[in-house]
Scaffold this active site. Structure first.
Site, PDB file in Angstrom:
ATOM      1  N   CYS A   1      21.412  30.224  59.641  1.00 47.91           N
ATOM      2  CA  CYS A   1      20.313  30.889  58.926  1.00 47.91           C
ATOM      3  C   CYS A   1      19.086  29.980  58.926  1.00 47.91           C
ATOM      4  O   CYS A   1      17.951  30.458  59.119  1.00 47.91           O
ATOM      5  CB  CYS A   1      20.722  31.234  57.496  1.00 47.91           C
ATOM      6  SG  CYS A   1      21.766  32.695  57.344  1.00 47.91           S
TER       7      CYS A   1
ATOM      8  N   ASP B   1      22.867  25.094  72.688  1.00 48.53           N
ATOM      9  CA  ASP B   1      23.845  24.413  71.841  1.00 48.53           C
ATOM     10  C   ASP B   1      23.534  22.919  71.817  1.00 48.53           C
ATOM     11  O   ASP B   1      23.209  22.321  72.841  1.00 48.53           O
ATOM     12  CB  ASP B   1      25.264  24.667  72.372  1.00 48.53           C
ATOM     13  CG  ASP B   1      26.331  24.317  71.355  1.00 48.53           C
ATOM     14  OD1 ASP B   1      27.013  25.247  70.877  1.00 48.53           O
ATOM     15  OD2 ASP B   1      26.496  23.116  71.030  1.00 48.53           O
TER      16      ASP B   1
ATOM     17  N   HIS C   1      22.589  37.167  58.225  1.00 50.15           N
ATOM     18  CA  HIS C   1      23.840  36.423  58.086  1.00 50.15           C
ATOM     19  C   HIS C   1      25.030  37.364  58.117  1.00 50.15           C
ATOM     20  O   HIS C   1      25.222  38.175  57.215  1.00 50.15           O
ATOM     21  CB  HIS C   1      23.864  35.618  56.786  1.00 50.15           C
ATOM     22  CG  HIS C   1      25.090  34.766  56.659  1.00 50.15           C
ATOM     23  ND1 HIS C   1      25.190  33.516  57.211  1.00 50.15           N
ATOM     24  CD2 HIS C   1      26.296  35.021  56.092  1.00 50.15           C
ATOM     25  CE1 HIS C   1      26.388  33.022  56.981  1.00 50.15           C
ATOM     26  NE2 HIS C   1      27.082  33.916  56.297  1.00 50.15           N
TER      27      HIS C   1
ATOM     28  N   ASN D   1      34.275  32.661  68.622  1.00 46.61           N
ATOM     29  CA  ASN D   1      35.376  32.108  67.855  1.00 46.61           C
ATOM     30  C   ASN D   1      35.322  32.705  66.460  1.00 46.61           C
ATOM     31  O   ASN D   1      34.283  32.623  65.792  1.00 46.61           O
ATOM     32  CB  ASN D   1      35.270  30.577  67.787  1.00 46.61           C
ATOM     33  CG  ASN D   1      35.330  29.936  69.167  1.00 46.61           C
ATOM     34  OD1 ASN D   1      36.117  30.359  70.013  1.00 46.61           O
ATOM     35  ND2 ASN D   1      34.505  28.938  69.402  1.00 46.61           N
TER      36      ASN D   1
ATOM     37  N   GLY E   1      38.682  28.015  66.070  1.00 46.57           N
ATOM     38  CA  GLY E   1      37.700  26.961  66.307  1.00 46.57           C
ATOM     39  C   GLY E   1      36.292  27.302  65.866  1.00 46.57           C
ATOM     40  O   GLY E   1      35.329  26.695  66.341  1.00 46.57           O
TER      41      GLY E   1
ATOM     42  N   HIS F   1      28.604  31.635  60.759  1.00 46.48           N
ATOM     43  CA  HIS F   1      27.524  32.617  60.964  1.00 46.48           C
ATOM     44  C   HIS F   1      27.784  33.132  62.373  1.00 46.48           C
ATOM     45  O   HIS F   1      27.763  32.345  63.330  1.00 46.48           O
ATOM     46  CB  HIS F   1      26.159  31.934  60.828  1.00 46.48           C
ATOM     47  CG  HIS F   1      24.960  32.821  61.053  1.00 46.48           C
ATOM     48  ND1 HIS F   1      23.897  32.901  60.173  1.00 46.48           N
ATOM     49  CD2 HIS F   1      24.625  33.646  62.089  1.00 46.48           C
ATOM     50  CE1 HIS F   1      22.977  33.738  60.644  1.00 46.48           C
ATOM     51  NE2 HIS F   1      23.399  34.207  61.815  1.00 46.48           N
TER      52      HIS F   1
ATOM     53  N   HIS G   1      28.191  34.101  65.976  1.00 48.11           N
ATOM     54  CA  HIS G   1      27.445  33.647  67.160  1.00 48.11           C
ATOM     55  C   HIS G   1      28.296  33.830  68.394  1.00 48.11           C
ATOM     56  O   HIS G   1      29.524  33.777  68.345  1.00 48.11           O
ATOM     57  CB  HIS G   1      27.018  32.183  67.016  1.00 48.11           C
ATOM     58  CG  HIS G   1      28.148  31.240  66.721  1.00 48.11           C
ATOM     59  ND1 HIS G   1      28.655  31.092  65.457  1.00 48.11           N
ATOM     60  CD2 HIS G   1      28.862  30.420  67.520  1.00 48.11           C
ATOM     61  CE1 HIS G   1      29.636  30.209  65.485  1.00 48.11           C
ATOM     62  NE2 HIS G   1      29.804  29.787  66.726  1.00 48.11           N
TER      63      HIS G   1
ATOM     64  N   HIS H   1      28.760  32.323  72.243  1.00 52.57           N
ATOM     65  CA  HIS H   1      28.460  31.259  73.196  1.00 52.57           C
ATOM     66  C   HIS H   1      28.264  31.898  74.567  1.00 52.57           C
ATOM     67  O   HIS H   1      29.119  32.666  75.026  1.00 52.57           O
ATOM     68  CB  HIS H   1      29.636  30.285  73.303  1.00 52.57           C
ATOM     69  CG  HIS H   1      30.011  29.597  72.026  1.00 52.57           C
ATOM     70  ND1 HIS H   1      29.700  28.286  71.765  1.00 52.57           N
ATOM     71  CD2 HIS H   1      30.694  30.045  70.940  1.00 52.57           C
ATOM     72  CE1 HIS H   1      30.177  27.947  70.577  1.00 52.57           C
ATOM     73  NE2 HIS H   1      30.787  28.991  70.050  1.00 52.57           N
TER      74      HIS H   1
HETATM   75  P1  5GP Z   1      31.778  27.365  66.889  1.00 56.52           P
HETATM   76  O1  5GP Z   1      32.595  26.105  66.964  1.00 56.52           O
HETATM   77  O2  5GP Z   1      31.547  27.767  65.452  1.00 56.52           O
HETATM   78  O3  5GP Z   1      32.279  28.492  67.730  1.00 56.52           O
HETATM   79  O4  5GP Z   1      30.377  26.994  67.512  1.00 56.52           O
HETATM   80  C1  5GP Z   1      29.373  26.347  66.794  1.00 56.52           C
HETATM   81  C2  5GP Z   1      28.472  25.690  67.788  1.00 56.52           C
HETATM   82  O5  5GP Z   1      27.285  25.338  67.126  1.00 56.52           O
HETATM   83  C3  5GP Z   1      29.035  24.389  68.400  1.00 56.52           C
HETATM   84  O6  5GP Z   1      29.128  24.551  69.811  1.00 56.52           O
HETATM   85  C4  5GP Z   1      28.030  23.328  67.980  1.00 56.52           C
HETATM   86  O7  5GP Z   1      27.790  22.375  68.993  1.00 56.52           O
HETATM   87  C5  5GP Z   1      26.784  24.146  67.674  1.00 56.52           C
HETATM   88  N1  5GP Z   1      25.921  23.573  66.659  1.00 56.52           N
HETATM   89  C6  5GP Z   1      26.284  23.101  65.439  1.00 56.52           C
HETATM   90  N2  5GP Z   1      25.205  22.680  64.757  1.00 56.52           N
HETATM   91  C7  5GP Z   1      24.140  22.901  65.567  1.00 56.52           C
HETATM   92  C8  5GP Z   1      22.725  22.660  65.398  1.00 56.52           C
HETATM   93  O8  5GP Z   1      22.246  22.175  64.376  1.00 56.52           O
HETATM   94  N3  5GP Z   1      21.913  23.019  66.441  1.00 56.52           N
HETATM   95  C9  5GP Z   1      22.420  23.567  67.595  1.00 56.52           C
HETATM   96  N4  5GP Z   1      21.539  23.872  68.554  1.00 56.52           N
HETATM   97  N5  5GP Z   1      23.731  23.806  67.773  1.00 56.52           N
HETATM   98  C10 5GP Z   1      24.588  23.475  66.764  1.00 56.52           C
HETATM   99 ZN    ZN Z   2      23.867  32.290  58.184  1.00 59.87          ZN
END
Ligand code: 5GP
Ligand code: ZN
Length: 112
Positions: free
Chosen positions: A6, A29, A45, A85, A91, A96, A98, A100
């Site tokens: 957010c 990322d 959100h 995920n 993982g 929030h 998202h 990839h």
């Molecule tokens: P998840 O593990 O929840 O599927 O993916 C979260 C992703 O967010 C991870 O790949 C992590 O590297 C990325 N991430 C976490 N914090 C930040 C941030 O502050 N900025 C950016 N650009 N990516 C972030």
């Molecule tokens: Zn959020």
């Protein structure tokens, strides 16, 4: 609510943006797992995929409608992986929703 995505969506935390409109944001990322690794989020959100329902699914459709344009802008229209995920066991570290978008190397299946 203390949500890092957010904060990225509203500009409080900077990000390397690749696409933005009123509803969604795509940005690189911070810890890329592939030569191209972009996150695509709804600005609203939504905690995780388990909370997608008939009242909020339009933004998910919008993300997928924009994925071809985003992939083309990144030069990866020949192939890419989209990952979501959902939950700790899968993982999901940021709660929030998202997606990839990863490309630029081969990906195995099943994903580990
Ligand atoms: P998840 O593990 O929840 O599927 O993916 C979260 C992703 O967010 C991870 O790949 C992590 O590297 C990325 N991430 C976490 N914090 C930040 C941030 O502050 N900025 C950016 N650009 N990516 C972030
Ligand atoms: Zn959020």
């Amino acid at each position: 609510m203390d949500c890092i995505f957010c904060a990225i969506a509203n500009g409080e935390i900077p990000s390397k943006k690749v696409y933005e409109d009123d509803e969604i944001l795509a940005f690189h990322d911070i810890d890329p797992q592939a030569p191209v690794h972009v996150l695509i989020i709804p600005k609203q959100h939504i905690k995780w995929a388990y909370d997608v329902n008939e009242t909020n699914s339009a933004v998910v459709a919008h993300i997928f409608e924009k994925i071809p344009e985003i992939a083309k802008s990144l030069g990866v229209e020949d192939g890419f992986r989209i990952v979501n995920n959902c939950g700790d066991i899968a993982g999901q570290s940021v709660k929030h929703l998202h997606f990839h978008l990863m490309a630029g190397r081969p990906f195995g299946w099943p994903a580990g």
